[in-house]
Motif scaffolding. Structure first.
Motif, PDB file in Angstrom:
ATOM      1  N   THR A  32      37.368  38.910  32.425  1.00 13.00           N
ATOM      2  CA  THR A  32      36.715  40.151  32.842  1.00 13.00           C
ATOM      3  C   THR A  32      35.428  39.854  33.602  1.00 13.00           C
ATOM      4  O   THR A  32      34.948  38.724  33.617  1.00 13.00           O
ATOM      5  N   ASP A  33      34.891  40.905  34.203  1.00 12.60           N
ATOM      6  CA  ASP A  33      33.590  40.867  34.880  1.00 12.60           C
ATOM      7  C   ASP A  33      33.576  40.056  36.167  1.00 12.60           C
ATOM      8  O   ASP A  33      32.510  39.672  36.631  1.00 12.60           O
ATOM      9  N   HIS A  34      34.721  39.807  36.775  1.00 11.21           N
ATOM     10  CA  HIS A  34      34.764  38.904  37.913  1.00 11.21           C
ATOM     11  C   HIS A  34      35.247  39.529  39.217  1.00 11.21           C
ATOM     12  O   HIS A  34      35.024  38.971  40.285  1.00 11.21           O
ATOM     13  N   LEU A  35      35.893  40.673  39.173  1.00  8.41           N
ATOM     14  CA  LEU A  35      36.544  41.171  40.384  1.00  8.41           C
ATOM     15  C   LEU A  35      35.590  41.775  41.403  1.00  8.41           C
ATOM     16  O   LEU A  35      35.933  41.872  42.578  1.00  8.41           O
ATOM     17  N   THR A  36      34.392  42.154  41.009  1.00 12.41           N
ATOM     18  CA  THR A  36      33.435  42.662  41.994  1.00 12.41           C
ATOM     19  C   THR A  36      32.703  41.526  42.695  1.00 12.41           C
ATOM     20  O   THR A  36      32.003  41.757  43.670  1.00 12.41           O
ATOM     21  N   HIS A  37      32.898  40.299  42.228  1.00  7.36           N
ATOM     22  CA  HIS A  37      32.221  39.141  42.826  1.00  7.36           C
ATOM     23  C   HIS A  37      33.101  38.411  43.840  1.00  7.36           C
ATOM     24  O   HIS A  37      32.681  37.418  44.403  1.00  7.36           O
ATOM     25  N   ILE A  38      34.311  38.902  44.084  1.00  6.32           N
ATOM     26  CA  ILE A  38      35.234  38.218  44.983  1.00  6.32           C
ATOM     27  C   ILE A  38      34.853  38.485  46.427  1.00  6.32           C
ATOM     28  O   ILE A  38      34.644  39.627  46.831  1.00  6.32           O
ATOM     29  N   ASP A  39      34.771  37.423  47.221  1.00  9.55           N
ATOM     30  CA  ASP A  39      34.519  37.532  48.644  1.00  9.55           C
ATOM     31  C   ASP A  39      35.871  37.734  49.329  1.00  9.55           C
ATOM     32  O   ASP A  39      36.613  36.780  49.550  1.00  9.55           O
ATOM     33  N   MET A  40      36.209  38.982  49.646  1.00 13.84           N
ATOM     34  CA  MET A  40      37.516  39.300  50.215  1.00 13.84           C
ATOM     35  C   MET A  40      37.680  38.767  51.640  1.00 13.84           C
ATOM     36  O   MET A  40      38.797  38.639  52.120  1.00 13.84           O
ATOM     37  N   SER A  41      36.599  38.406  52.322  1.00 14.94           N
ATOM     38  CA  SER A  41      36.704  37.919  53.691  1.00 14.94           C
ATOM     39  C   SER A  41      37.485  36.621  53.765  1.00 14.94           C
ATOM     40  O   SER A  41      38.109  36.322  54.777  1.00 14.94           O
ATOM     41  N   PRO A  49      34.079  47.776  34.035  1.00 14.03           N
ATOM     42  CA  PRO A  49      33.307  48.105  35.233  1.00 14.03           C
ATOM     43  C   PRO A  49      33.478  47.089  36.357  1.00 14.03           C
ATOM     44  O   PRO A  49      33.362  47.434  37.529  1.00 14.03           O
ATOM     45  N   SER A  50      33.792  45.840  36.007  1.00 12.39           N
ATOM     46  CA  SER A  50      34.006  44.803  37.019  1.00 12.39           C
ATOM     47  C   SER A  50      35.439  44.284  37.000  1.00 12.39           C
ATOM     48  O   SER A  50      35.719  43.176  37.434  1.00 12.39           O
ATOM     49  N   GLY A  51      36.373  45.087  36.476  1.00 15.18           N
ATOM     50  CA  GLY A  51      37.786  44.723  36.478  1.00 15.18           C
ATOM     51  C   GLY A  51      38.157  43.765  35.366  1.00 15.18           C
ATOM     52  O   GLY A  51      37.313  43.294  34.609  1.00 15.18           O
ATOM     53  N   GLY A  52      39.457  43.486  35.263  1.00 13.73           N
ATOM     54  CA  GLY A  52      39.928  42.565  34.238  1.00 13.73           C
ATOM     55  C   GLY A  52      41.353  42.115  34.472  1.00 13.73           C
ATOM     56  O   GLY A  52      42.135  42.791  35.147  1.00 13.73           O
ATOM     57  N   GLU A  53      41.672  40.954  33.919  1.00 15.90           N
ATOM     58  CA  GLU A  53      43.020  40.399  33.993  1.00 15.90           C
ATOM     59  C   GLU A  53      43.453  40.005  32.590  1.00 15.90           C
ATOM     60  O   GLU A  53      42.657  39.482  31.807  1.00 15.90           O
ATOM     61  N   PHE A  54      44.737  40.242  32.302  1.00 15.19           N
ATOM     62  CA  PHE A  54      45.279  40.035  30.968  1.00 15.19           C
ATOM     63  C   PHE A  54      46.622  39.318  31.103  1.00 15.19           C
ATOM     64  O   PHE A  54      47.533  39.830  31.770  1.00 15.19           O
ATOM     65  N   PHE A  55      46.759  38.152  30.478  1.00 14.90           N
ATOM     66  CA  PHE A  55      47.992  37.367  30.526  1.00 14.90           C
ATOM     67  C   PHE A  55      48.494  37.198  29.098  1.00 14.90           C
ATOM     68  O   PHE A  55      47.792  36.638  28.248  1.00 14.90           O
ATOM     69  N   VAL A  56      49.696  37.702  28.818  1.00 13.61           N
ATOM     70  CA  VAL A  56      50.246  37.668  27.466  1.00 13.61           C
ATOM     71  C   VAL A  56      50.783  36.272  27.148  1.00 13.61           C
ATOM     72  O   VAL A  56      51.684  35.780  27.825  1.00 13.61           O
ATOM     73  N   ILE A  57      50.222  35.658  26.122  1.00  5.73           N
ATOM     74  CA  ILE A  57      50.649  34.336  25.668  1.00  5.73           C
ATOM     75  C   ILE A  57      51.780  34.473  24.646  1.00  5.73           C
ATOM     76  O   ILE A  57      52.756  33.720  24.677  1.00  5.73           O
ATOM     77  N   SER A  58      51.637  35.440  23.755  1.00  4.76           N
ATOM     78  CA  SER A  58      52.698  35.704  22.776  1.00  4.76           C
ATOM     79  C   SER A  58      52.565  37.126  22.279  1.00  4.76           C
ATOM     80  O   SER A  58      51.511  37.746  22.390  1.00  4.76           O
ATOM     81  N   GLY A  59      53.664  37.653  21.715  1.00  2.00           N
ATOM     82  CA  GLY A  59      53.674  39.014  21.228  1.00  2.00           C
ATOM     83  C   GLY A  59      53.933  39.999  22.352  1.00  2.00           C
ATOM     84  O   GLY A  59      54.336  39.628  23.455  1.00  2.00           O
ATOM     85  N   THR A  60      53.660  41.269  22.080  1.00  2.00           N
ATOM     86  CA  THR A  60      53.881  42.330  23.055  1.00  2.00           C
ATOM     87  C   THR A  60      52.763  43.358  22.965  1.00  2.00           C
ATOM     88  O   THR A  60      52.030  43.426  21.979  1.00  2.00           O
ATOM     89  N   ALA A  61      52.677  44.156  24.023  1.00  5.73           N
ATOM     90  CA  ALA A  61      51.728  45.272  24.062  1.00  5.73           C
ATOM     91  C   ALA A  61      52.220  46.258  25.105  1.00  5.73           C
ATOM     92  O   ALA A  61      53.108  45.947  25.912  1.00  5.73           O
TER      93      ALA A  61
END
Length: 134
Positions: A120-129, A72-84
């Motif tokens: 997660t839960d952080h992208l709706t809190h960004i001040d885009m200005s 609901p508030s977005g998410g970011e995913f950085f692969v350290i090892s393996g695949t998906a």
């Protein structure tokens, strides 16, 4: 930006912190045992930081696990090892995926599983200005 050093890797995300946030966190994840979060089959986590505006953790996805997560508030995913894979995207070591608020993650871990840094839960809190003048 990913910088690879002899001793490790540094993930640099520009403007990722609220300028008022000065919380300093140091965690040796090699000394922590992952835990299984409720309701997330095939996943274990090492919590790194949570403050109500964001949740940061390392996730371990079991081989071939089907991973779903409402964001609901977005998410970011950085692969350290393996695949998906997620939709049409193949995620390999050092891949980064950002999903906007309201999205859902619908991923499948690779045959050897996947280890990721997740925020997660952080992208709706960004001040885009603050980006408009760049």
């Amino acid at each position: 930006l990913v910088v690879t050093l002899l001793a490790g890797v540094i993930l640099v995300k520009l403007h990722q912190f609220d300028l008022r946030d000065r919380t300093h966190v140091v965690i040796d994840t090699n000394k922590m045992k992952p835990i299984a979060p409720a309701g997330r089959s095939g996943v274990s986590i090492i919590p790194l930081f949570s403050d109500g505006a964001e949740d940061v953790r390392i996730e371990f996805w079991e081989p071939n696990a089907a991973i779903t997560l409402d964001l609901p508030s977005g998410g970011e995913f950085f692969v350290i090892s393996g695949t998906a894979s997620e939709g049409a995207d193949s995620l390999e070591k050092w891949s980064w995926l950002r999903l906007p608020p309201g999205a859902s993650l619908d991923a499948t871990a690779g045959p050897d599983g996947c280890k990721l840094w997740v925020k997660t839960d952080h992208l709706t809190h960004i001040d885009m200005s603050r980006y408009e003048k760049m």
